[in-house]
Design an enzyme around this catalytic site. Structure first.
Site, PDB file in Angstrom:
ATOM      1  N   CYS A 100     -19.708 -30.932 -16.780  1.00 63.65           N
ATOM      2  CA  CYS A 100     -18.359 -30.710 -16.225  1.00 63.65           C
ATOM      3  C   CYS A 100     -17.817 -29.289 -16.406  1.00 63.65           C
ATOM      4  O   CYS A 100     -18.165 -28.407 -15.638  1.00 63.65           O
ATOM      5  CB  CYS A 100     -17.402 -31.759 -16.795  1.00 63.65           C
ATOM      6  SG  CYS A 100     -16.039 -32.168 -15.660  1.00 63.65           S
ATOM      7  N   SER A 103     -14.475 -35.761 -13.660  1.00 66.86           N
ATOM      8  CA  SER A 103     -13.552 -34.777 -13.100  1.00 66.86           C
ATOM      9  C   SER A 103     -12.471 -35.510 -12.319  1.00 66.86           C
ATOM     10  O   SER A 103     -12.731 -36.097 -11.280  1.00 66.86           O
ATOM     11  CB  SER A 103     -14.341 -33.840 -12.181  1.00 66.86           C
ATOM     12  OG  SER A 103     -13.485 -32.929 -11.544  1.00 66.86           O
ATOM     13  N   LEU A 134      11.889 -55.329  -4.312  1.00 68.37           N
ATOM     14  CA  LEU A 134      11.885 -54.830  -2.929  1.00 68.37           C
ATOM     15  C   LEU A 134      13.316 -54.586  -2.475  1.00 68.37           C
ATOM     16  O   LEU A 134      14.091 -55.527  -2.276  1.00 68.37           O
ATOM     17  CB  LEU A 134      11.195 -55.844  -2.012  1.00 68.37           C
ATOM     18  CG  LEU A 134       9.721 -56.137  -2.354  1.00 68.37           C
ATOM     19  CD1 LEU A 134       9.154 -57.206  -1.430  1.00 68.37           C
ATOM     20  CD2 LEU A 134       8.875 -54.868  -2.284  1.00 68.37           C
ATOM     21  N   SER A 135      13.643 -53.303  -2.295  1.00 68.56           N
ATOM     22  CA  SER A 135      15.018 -52.933  -1.959  1.00 68.56           C
ATOM     23  C   SER A 135      15.216 -52.799  -0.464  1.00 68.56           C
ATOM     24  O   SER A 135      16.339 -52.592  -0.011  1.00 68.56           O
ATOM     25  CB  SER A 135      15.350 -51.594  -2.606  1.00 68.56           C
ATOM     26  OG  SER A 135      14.580 -50.571  -1.984  1.00 68.56           O
ATOM     27  N   GLU A 178     -20.737 -37.836 -16.955  1.00 76.46           N
ATOM     28  CA  GLU A 178     -20.169 -37.518 -18.270  1.00 76.46           C
ATOM     29  C   GLU A 178     -19.523 -38.737 -18.927  1.00 76.46           C
ATOM     30  O   GLU A 178     -18.648 -39.383 -18.346  1.00 76.46           O
ATOM     31  CB  GLU A 178     -19.096 -36.428 -18.072  1.00 76.46           C
ATOM     32  CG  GLU A 178     -18.421 -35.973 -19.359  1.00 76.46           C
ATOM     33  CD  GLU A 178     -17.371 -34.877 -19.128  1.00 76.46           C
ATOM     34  OE1 GLU A 178     -16.914 -34.708 -17.969  1.00 76.46           O
ATOM     35  OE2 GLU A 178     -17.023 -34.187 -20.104  1.00 76.46           O
ATOM     36  N   LYS A 233     -22.105 -30.440 -24.688  1.00 71.84           N
ATOM     37  CA  LYS A 233     -21.225 -29.681 -23.794  1.00 71.84           C
ATOM     38  C   LYS A 233     -20.806 -28.354 -24.432  1.00 71.84           C
ATOM     39  O   LYS A 233     -20.362 -28.320 -25.582  1.00 71.84           O
ATOM     40  CB  LYS A 233     -19.987 -30.538 -23.483  1.00 71.84           C
ATOM     41  CG  LYS A 233     -19.097 -30.018 -22.370  1.00 71.84           C
ATOM     42  CD  LYS A 233     -17.978 -31.047 -22.099  1.00 71.84           C
ATOM     43  CE  LYS A 233     -17.120 -30.681 -20.908  1.00 71.84           C
ATOM     44  NZ  LYS A 233     -16.107 -31.726 -20.636  1.00 71.84           N
TER      45      LYS A 233
END
Lengths: 552, 552
Positions: B164, B191, B300-301, B42, B128
């Site tokens: 779909c 999808s 970065l903790s 699709e 569709k």
């Protein structure tokens, strides 16, 4: 002769009890003034748009209960002395499994409905026939459409009911009203403001009245709801299109009119710029008040954008509820702090000054930044400062970006873009100047001090993030830029069209590219009042990941 | 016997030329392997979802032109030696005024279409029939539906085309295929991934094959597009529901199958947690790569959220493209910097340390902040630091918030919420731990160093914004919180339902209220990969201004 009242009220989304109180007060007032029919606008009981609340079972149940309660309370109180009065109320209703008109829908199907209330009971129901699903509207997501006319008799008059989009589309209630020989088409609306829409609306009502061959009453809500502002502008026209009554814009009102009688109240229209200014004040006021903030905070640069936002805020809340901070840096011009303090003196808002130099130096010592990174750093220190004061004192921060700069990404994400609401995000820069000049002229006409420093209006625009920086260094003249953006953003014109229309090809390609690339910034920008035909936000939905680029 | 190929490709929205190249390569490969029918998913030629690009005339024209060009190029090159091969391609098409099926639509009506290409020409078109307009889908905004079956003959086999949603709804192609005695229902899909959807999908395909009484081929795209990730999982089942072939998830593939033949490639399914991990890597990788970023930057903790995001990034890009900054403050625990450096040592990402103390002191001297304002200030200094380094070095900043904290607003807007992408924004905290443990176990199984420091997994979660702060001080246990949020956010359950289900009433009301009030923060949060049935963002649309509150 039929005496009708249009309840132009300002509901709050989700506030079923509060909205019911507004409706009861309006109906009581209308009845005491002799109204035989009272129209309460589209979804006034729930507020509009309720978005995914429409799909939540607990809200659906509460909305149905609120309608029954409203009917009973009206019968017992406001209409106890007026048993013949009919009320038509916009509400959320739900079709149960056994009365669903469409296959393949969920078991409970919400509908955008109009309930007829007489003698304390809901006696009939109309379901909106045409569901708008374009622009800001997603009604196909929420509602199933109705397919049946509702014709009611009010004091011997045949009244056909319609809801909003039903008036704008062919077929449905307009046709039914003509075919069934009605006396009145009663239209409940939640129709958002757009610039110039009031002219279109009156003309449409007149055309539809002629088509339906009956009088037409158009009842609209008023007030702000997130990005939308509803202007009211409720009106009544006779079957020949004569305007019989018209309510003011941006104010709650009860509009009375007599079908078969003479024209009554016809509120004057505002000029275009005055109307936009009122829309911005209304949208800002309702966002802040409906969300429970006592005050707002604005970074005041001395420039025109923050000055206009401050003027709007002072008009919306009074100067006691408006706070400003001037945050000069090494690149701020000498006049920027002076202009900010001049603004404060003119409007009475509270101002303080916080130099960003110590924070700037701390970051510059810790990180190795230059160029654009250094420019953005200054904006972000200001953003953090505003948020710190907001957290400490409880103000809602207002972002001051205009539509032109938000289009091309000429703003710093997490910097000048911080805020809970962005009052002028849909206002192009050229209109920012017009609004500022209009507001100052209006003050002069009324013998008041013009709120906006003339220097803020007259000086060349600059972000002041590097020495001698001017907007004109990086962007075309705003007159040109705004025409180009209007054609691209609102008009969906192609690059080729724009070049044919006379814009410089290299400029077209550059500006369109900048506009496309700034989509990621717009996704994180605060909401702000829609005033144009196509605002950023739900009105214009584009992917961030997007390799489509226009070329001329 | 019919040999078919499903082209599970990874298109980019708007990249008509690039997508055409992908399609040509896949078709060429399929033909050379003997495929007689090639299914391209699709809207693979435009990418999916294209949102408002569908409404832009210049894009509509370009998409039509791209289809004609694709057909011609295929005929002249890839299929020159295979003139009998039929290709069905998902594309955007436009109905002109004279072939519009619905009244009241604009003059040019976009359609979601499947074009049949044979011998260098577009020879047929399917539109569709069922347009999804719920959850993340807005197809009623963009497309008019088709109402006619397309039955084509491929090497003597009768092939019915579907797109779909046509497979998920009753009526339309499934019914037509049975009524017209078809041999194959060929379904083109875009999808999106949701946890557990692959199981539902296979069962659905089997059910529909039985209903249609013919074989069914399900061709899906793969890859990330903003908030969505498509998992592929293309498959073929016979008329009795037997699985004949299945493609892997989250990888481009050409899946070959023989109708009437024996089962061929059936890619194994991943375990649930492994599948989610792959979805997150794929969504992150494609957002970064499709938007042209060379590298990512993460604060970065030492905690589990940033460690998981770093592990995902290293898996997506390799350690050379991943940069981290540890930004300790006075309230950071002794182990937080050590844990961050341990993470860097384990994964090979580049780490640096920037103390926020100098900036913090500068702000605290300039402003009078305490309590929540002081906590947020620390987070915002970190946000500004990340953005400064991003601006200077060109990395995309990743936000590390998880779904649990984004639900209840346990995050600082413009602080830890800064970033271009938020890889785990749809991952509840309990699943964060599961993913981290799974990833480490997987490394151990493969004889590699586990990327995530065990201490980051095992220590009690804390924002470390005040002394001895723990998440557990302000929030229920995450096991309880996540079950509650799942029921409320995804399940739309009422407070009363939740209390009846056994949750503490005061906690229910508090957590639901926090979740409702955090809507304004979520509006400004970066996009991130959807993995659950209902993600924040376009999947769940609620007003900010909203006085509806659940009570138990």
């Amino acid at each position: 002769m039929l005496r009708i009242a249009l309840a132009q009220i300002n509901p709050v989304v989700g506030d079923l009890a509060g909205n019911a109180r507004l409706i009861r007060a309006a109906v009581g007032e209308a009845a005491s003034q002799g109204a035989q029919l009272v129209l309460v606008p589209e979804m006034a009981l729930t507020g509009y748009p309720i978005e995914d609340l429409a799909l939540r079972p607990s809200f659906q149940d509460a909305a149905r209960q609120a309608l029954d309660d409203l009917a009973r309370e009206l019968g017992a109180h406001e209409l106890a002395a007026f048993p013949e009065v009919t009320v038509i109320v916009g509400c959320l209703d739900v079709l149960d499994a056994d009365d669903q008109p469409m296959a393949g829908r969920p078991r409970r199907a919400p509908v955008n409905a109009a309930a007829v209330i007489t003698r304390g009971l809901v006696t009939a129901r109309y379901i909106k026939h045409h569901l708008p699903n374009y622009g800001v509207f997603d009604e196909a997501r929420y509602f199933v459409p109705g397919n049946e006319p509702l014709l009611i008799n009010v004091a011997g008059h045949r009244v056909m009911v319609a809801i909003c989009e039903d008036l704008w589309q062919e077929g449905g209630p307009v046709t039914w009203a003509r075919e069934l020989g009605c006396d009145l088409l009663a239209v409940l609306n939640a129709s958002p403001y757009e610039r110039d829409k009031d002219d279109v609306r009156l003309a449409l009502c007149q055309t539809r009245a002629l088509e339906a061959n009956c009088a037409l009453a158009y009842a609209n809500i008023v007030g702000g709801q997130d990005e939308l502002v509803f202007d009211g502008d409720s009106l009544v026209v006779s079957s020949d299109g004569t305007l019989l009554a018209r309510a003011p814009q941006f104010e709650s009102a009860i509009l009375l009119a007599e079908l078969g009688g003479l024209p009554s109240t016809i509120a004057p229209r505002r000029d275009d710029v005055a109307e936009v200014y009122s829309a911005l004040v209304c949208g800002l006021r309702d966002y802040v008040d409906k969300n429970g903030f006592a005050s707002v905070l604005i970074g005041l640069s001395g420039g025109i954008d923050s000055a206009l936002v401050a003027a709007l805020a002072v008009d919306a809340f009074g100067p006691q509820r408006v706070f400003g901070i001037a945050m000069p840096s090494r690149y701020s011009s000498a006049h920027s702090v002076a202009d900010a303090f001049d603004l404060a003196a003119r409007t009475g808002l509270s101002i303080r000054e916080v130099s960003i130099a110590p924070m700037f130096n701390a970051y510059m010592d810790a990180l190795d930044l230059s160029g654009l990174a250094e420019e953005n750093l200054q904006a972000r220190i200001r953003g953090t400062t505003l948020m710190g004061v907001s957290n400490a004192e409880g103000h809602l921060v207002l972002a001051t970006g205009n539509k032109s700069e938000i289009s091309v990404g000429y703003s710093t994400i997490y910097g000048d873009a911080v805020g809970g609401y962005a009052p002028i995000k849909d206002v192009p820069k050229t209109l920012v100047w017009e609004l500022a000049r209009w507001r100052n002229d209006e003050a002069t006409r009324q013998g008041q001090t013009p709120p906006i420093p003339p220097n803020s209006i007259d000086k060349p625009p600059s972000a002041e993030l590097r020495p001698d920086q001017l907007d004109a260094d990086s962007l075309p003249d705003y007159e040109v830029l705004d025409r180009l953006l209007e054609a691209y953003v609102t008009g969906d014109r192609s690059a080729r069209d724009l070049v044919v229309a006379g814009f410089d090809q290299a400029m077209v390609e550059r500006i369109l590219r900048l506009t496309d690339l700034a989509e990621y910034k717009r996704r994180q920008y605060p909401p702000g009042t829609k005033i144009t035909l196509r605002a950023f936000g739900r009105d214009r939905r584009l992917p961030i990941t997007n390799r489509w680029h226009e070329s001329g």
